[in-house]
Design an enzyme around this catalytic site. Structure first.
Site, PDB file in Angstrom:
ATOM      1  N   HIS A  88       0.967  -1.105   0.095  1.00 36.32           N
ATOM      2  CA  HIS A  88      -0.106  -0.172   0.129  1.00 36.32           C
ATOM      3  C   HIS A  88       0.766   1.365  -0.092  1.00 36.32           C
ATOM      4  CE1 HIS A  88      -3.941  -2.013   0.981  1.00 36.32           C
ATOM      5  NE2 HIS A  88      -2.904  -3.064   1.553  1.00 36.32           N
ATOM      6  N   ASN A 162     -10.076  -3.053   2.351  1.00 42.14           N
ATOM      7  CA  ASN A 162      -9.930  -3.098   0.881  1.00 42.14           C
ATOM      8  C   ASN A 162     -11.157  -2.768   0.049  1.00 42.14           C
ATOM      9  OD1 ASN A 162      -7.238  -3.637   1.029  1.00 42.14           O
ATOM     10  ND2 ASN A 162      -7.283  -5.686   0.849  1.00 42.14           N
TER      11      ASN A 162
HETATM   12 FE1  HDE Z   1      -2.440  -4.777   5.325  1.00 44.30          FE
HETATM   13  N1  HDE Z   1      -0.597  -3.983   5.942  1.00 44.30           N
HETATM   14  N2  HDE Z   1      -1.565  -6.639   6.092  1.00 44.30           N
HETATM   15  N3  HDE Z   1      -4.120  -5.866   4.839  1.00 44.30           N
HETATM   16  N4  HDE Z   1      -3.146  -3.143   5.072  1.00 44.30           N
HETATM   17  C1  HDE Z   1      -0.364  -2.554   5.838  1.00 44.30           C
HETATM   18  O1  HDE Z   1       1.011  -1.353   7.423  1.00 44.30           O
HETATM   19  C2  HDE Z   1      -0.530  -6.914   7.007  1.00 44.30           C
HETATM   20  C3  HDE Z   1      -4.360  -7.066   4.963  1.00 44.30           C
HETATM   21  C4  HDE Z   1      -4.459  -2.873   4.438  1.00 44.30           C
HETATM   22  O2  HDE Z   1      -3.206   3.348   4.065  1.00 44.30           O
HETATM   23  C5  HDE Z   1       1.030  -2.198   6.286  1.00 44.30           C
HETATM   24  O3  HDE Z   1       1.301   1.024   7.593  1.00 44.30           O
HETATM   25  C6  HDE Z   1      -0.358  -8.110   7.295  1.00 44.30           C
HETATM   26  C7  HDE Z   1      -5.707  -7.330   4.626  1.00 44.30           C
HETATM   27  C8  HDE Z   1      -4.391  -1.433   3.939  1.00 44.30           C
HETATM   28  O4  HDE Z   1      -1.736   3.438   5.631  1.00 44.30           O
HETATM   29  C9  HDE Z   1       1.668  -3.566   7.161  1.00 44.30           C
HETATM   30  C10 HDE Z   1      -1.251  -8.528   6.678  1.00 44.30           C
HETATM   31  C11 HDE Z   1      -6.127  -6.113   4.250  1.00 44.30           C
HETATM   32  C12 HDE Z   1      -3.237  -1.080   4.391  1.00 44.30           C
HETATM   33  C13 HDE Z   1       0.422  -4.521   6.805  1.00 44.30           C
HETATM   34  C14 HDE Z   1      -1.896  -7.689   5.982  1.00 44.30           C
HETATM   35  C15 HDE Z   1      -5.098  -5.069   4.463  1.00 44.30           C
HETATM   36  C16 HDE Z   1      -2.383  -1.910   4.925  1.00 44.30           C
HETATM   37  C17 HDE Z   1       1.851  -1.531   5.312  1.00 44.30           C
HETATM   38  C18 HDE Z   1      -1.805 -10.039   6.757  1.00 44.30           C
HETATM   39  C19 HDE Z   1      -7.457  -5.879   3.838  1.00 44.30           C
HETATM   40  C20 HDE Z   1      -2.669   0.670   4.167  1.00 44.30           C
HETATM   41  C21 HDE Z   1       2.238  -0.199   5.923  1.00 44.30           C
HETATM   42  C22 HDE Z   1      -1.878 -10.790   8.182  1.00 44.30           C
HETATM   43  C23 HDE Z   1      -8.624  -6.025   4.901  1.00 44.30           C
HETATM   44  C24 HDE Z   1      -3.015   1.374   5.243  1.00 44.30           C
HETATM   45  C25 HDE Z   1       1.362   0.194   7.000  1.00 44.30           C
HETATM   46  C26 HDE Z   1      -2.540   2.810   4.854  1.00 44.30           C
HETATM   47  C27 HDE Z   1      -0.954  -1.783   5.147  1.00 44.30           C
HETATM   48  C28 HDE Z   1       0.485  -5.727   7.162  1.00 44.30           C
HETATM   49  C29 HDE Z   1      -3.398  -8.167   5.472  1.00 44.30           C
HETATM   50  C30 HDE Z   1      -5.266  -3.785   4.053  1.00 44.30           C
HETATM   51  C31 HDE Z   1       2.890  -3.919   6.763  1.00 44.30           C
HETATM   52  C32 HDE Z   1       0.932  -8.883   8.037  1.00 44.30           C
HETATM   53  C33 HDE Z   1      -6.112  -8.755   4.783  1.00 44.30           C
HETATM   54  C34 HDE Z   1      -5.668  -0.691   3.462  1.00 44.30           C
HETATM   55  O5  HDE Z   1       1.627  -3.483   8.556  1.00 44.30           O
END
Ligand code: HDE
Length: 709
Positions: A88, A162
């Protein structure tokens, strides 16, 4: 020669207001007057004498280390970048408010934010793509992040969702593998911002749990026309917790008031060249012109009884609950009404976490959610460099907060006074905050016992049933888009075995689709279907809510008309079009041979927004071509003008044309009476009828005629 500032006026860092007094050299005072240009200072507040030249010995002499202003300026510049988000990375944020429109949730949850319908709670939303790096184009085929921060009176609540209601994987342990496979390949460093490569499809085809999501990402959901026309989903099952500790299970939804809309693939490819910032510009323009985007906030509410009757596990993030089974109740709204003051300070530094929930909202044991709750804090420390990232204004709560946390990098709000621990005996005045059994966050009570093991719930093994349901819920046009996307992406995969393996999964989803994809790829032989881990449910009822076309707008509101004009354009016709589009709540842009504008039939000069080669028709939802006869002849010599109409035609757009457009159409091999997507503007009233028709957004029937491969 160094330039000397005329007078010492205001220090911007100190944010002095009119009337403030500032001391100049020699101690003389300067009264700050309205309109004064602030004096440039260093970060220490020292006024700068010359920002054009470094301090030297003689005009051609060596630069002196003593030049602290130079040293500080370059030092700061060298450290401007912070690590981009690992996923993202490319995003765009805006401020607004969240508001409940009824009291349904007040009865089910103690969360303060639900209690008073009509009260506005500040919110910040960041939309993003997932796979591309920070500088990647906006209209990449990708899932969009839809992260909402609600600054409630009981602390910040983040719904980090999402624009697709399901996810690729079921267990957080697979996330690094998924993301490694999706992003650029590690040896060559490309391709970025796209999944059309071997590593991605290798991983997906070896991970049957991703098949439902694979259908979503091959659909038009990953090509939104703009952030304003897409849905948002909390994805996981969460809990609402009432005063008695009772749980109601919940899925969160955002529904755009303007309806759903996507672009077509060929349009996306061209858009990324024409305007890599297409989505962020759209949001910026909408908000700054007062067309505030709005989403309804909806919930699907259910209990243990539903969970036990459901064919799937509600803890499995690769499954959704069809709206037809559990209706979405609209209980609130989200409005974005303010752009950021500074992209870095707000959009880049905002830090979301699924772990940020106020009292009254709780987690479930979804293994993806649990992994996320762990992950987001970690990433903020890496990116923002300090445990004090909550001190940044964009991340700080907007309600009173009191902790005993202190120190660390960039600590800005250390607790006052002597007490920095508890219990202490310093009394209520200076003893600091205390835990509160009545107001404090209480998780839902749940009795859990079991063996320590590495496994998944039994129903998680159903990988195909909802993929079938999703495909069956699409209109025929959308089904073709899914087929085309699969053929396109897999044609970029260089390893034939990966292509074949994907087709073996498609055979478990839809035979005809699998056959079409195999044909499109020129697969020499049809593989056997992949062996499912669990019996597939093939007859789940179609869900209309899953189609974009079936949930489009009912008018041209919020959309943009591109009007191609030349000198001599019929002023009355132009005015009629402009009025029709504005009345419908849309906007328009003039595209002309020169951006300086055109002289209309009545002699008036009207400026254009785009020069014809900078304003291709992909930028618009519909187009009108109303040149004068001489102008049309001129445009007929210009390749980009021909592309303008050819692309509008190929992308199934509605095209209105004035009586003199023929020369251009002929040169572009188009005849205006080709199909029902063309509208002749013979009289002024035709403009209104055209804009009404544009509410359908595309003349889909044309699409099949323009694409044969
Ligand atoms: Fe994320 N995800 N994610 N994700 N995610 C990040 O956090 C992570 C997942 C989502 O505009 C990170 O600040 C793991 C699902 C959005 O700042 C990080 C797993 C969904 C955003 C991270 C998931 C998301 C992130 C990267 C699996 C939809 C952007 C930078 C367990 C429901 C937020 C940050 C923004 C961002 C990790 C799975 C949505 C690395 C480990 C499922 C919208 O922490």
């Amino acid at each position: 020669m160094a330039k000397k500032p005329a007078s010492l006026k205001v220090n911007p860092a100190a944010q002095m207001d009119e009337g403030t007094v500032q001391r100049g050299p020699g101690g003389e005072t300067h009264q700050i007057a309205k309109g004064d240009v602030p004096v440039l200072t260093t970060a220490q507040g020292i006024p700068v004498f010359d920002d054009q030249n470094a301090l030297k010995i003689g005009p051609r002499g060596p630069v002196l280390l003593e030049d602290f202003a130079l040293r500080e300026k370059i030092f700061h510049f060298d450290h401007e970048r912070i690590p981009e988000r690992v996923v993202h990375a490319r995003g765009f944020g805006a401020h607004g408010f969240f508001e409940m429109t009824d009291d349904t949730l007040a009865k089910l949850s103690t969360a303060d934010v639900f209690q008073r319908p009509g009260e506005q709670t500040p919110a910040f939303v960041r939309f993003s793509t997932v796979a591309g790096n920070k500088g990647s184009p906006d209209v990449a085929r990708d899932v969009r992040g839809f992260a909402v921060k609600i600054y409630s009176q009981q602390g910040n609540w983040d719904i980090v969702g999402n624009n697709i209601p399901v996810f690729f994987i079921q267990d957080a342990i697979k996330f690094p593998d998924l993301i490694h496979a999706a992003k650029q390949e590690p040896d060559r460093g490309f391709p970025q911002a796209q999944t059309a490569h071997d590593n991605f499809w290798d991983f997906i085809s070896l991970s049957p749990e991703s098949m439902h999501m694979a259908m979503w990402i091959m659909s038009d959901r990953t090509l939104p026309r703009s952030f304003r026309f897409m849905e948002g989903f909390g994805v996981h099952t969460f809990r609402l917790i009432d005063a008695a500790g009772k749980t109601t299970f919940v899925k969160f939804h955002w529904k755009p008031k303007l309806g759903l809309q996507s672009v077509v693939w060929n349009e996306a490819v061209k858009l990324n060249g024409a305007d890599p910032d297409y989505h962020r510009r759209d949001l910026w323009d909408a908000i700054t012109t007062g067309n505030f985007p709005e989403w309804e906030f909806g919930v699907q509410l259910f209990d243990e009884e539903f969970i036990n009757s459901f064919d799937f596990d509600v803890l499995d993030a690769t499954k959704l609950i069809p709206e037809e089974l559990v209706p979405i109740k609209i209980v609130g709204r989200l409005v974005l009404n303010r752009v950021v003051d500074n992209f870095f300070a707000e959009t880049e530094q905002v830090a979301f976490s699924t772990g940020n929930v106020p009292p009254g909202i709780g987690f479930t044991n979804d293994p993806l959610l649990q992994g996320r709750n762990f992950s987001y804090l970690d990433t903020q420390l890496k990116r923002l460099g300090s445990t004090n990232f909550t001190h940044l204004p964009i991340n700080a709560p907007k309600c009173p907060f009191h902790t005993f946390q202190q120190d660390g990098h960039m600590a800005m709000v250390n607790p006052k006074g002597r007490a920095n621990y508890e219990p202490n005996s310093w009394g209520p005045e200076i003893g600091g905050p205390r835990e509160s059994p009545t107001l404090g966050y209480k998780p839902a009570q749940e009795h859990i016992s079991g063996d320590k093991l590495q496994a998944r719930g039994e129903l998680f093994a159903d990988h195909y049933s909802q993929a079938i349901q999703f495909y069956a819920s699409q209109t025929p046009f959308e089904q073709v888009h899914i087929k085309d996307a699969l053929v396109f992406e897999l044609s970029k995969v260089e390893t034939p075995a990966i292509r074949t393996r994907m087709v073996s999964h498609l055979l478990n989803i839809d035979d005809a689709l699998a056959q079409q994809v195999a044909d499109g790829l020129g697969l020499p032989e049809m593989p056997a279907p992949a062996t499912p881990a669990r019996a597939i449910i093939k007859d789940l009822p179609a869900s209309k809510a899953l189609s974009i076309i079936a949930n489009g707008p009912k008018s041209f509101k919020g959309r943009k008309l591109g009007i191609l004009v030349t000198d001599g354009v019929d002023m009355a016709l132009l005015a009629a079009l402009q009025e029709a589009v504005t009345t419908a709540g849309g906007v328009f842009e003039l595209i002309a041979p020169k951006v300086g504008g055109v002289v209309c039939s009545d002699g008036m000069l009207i400026p254009a927004k785009q020069k014809v080669n900078g304003g291709p028709s992909v930028l618009y939802d519909a187009v009108a071509v109303i040149p004068s006869a001489e102008g049309a002849a001129l445009l007929a010599q210009e390749a980009t003008a021909k592309d303008f109409v050819n692309d509008a035609f190929a992308h199934a757009k509605f095209i209105a044309y004035g009586p003199d457009a023929t020369a251009l159409f002929e040169k572009a091999n188009l005849t205006a009476d080709m199909d029902g997507g063309f509208v002749a503007l013979k009289k002024l009233a035709d403009a209104k009828a055209f804009i009404k028709l544009c509410g359908e957004l595309r003349f889909w029937a044309r699409e099949a005629k323009v694409h044969s491969v």
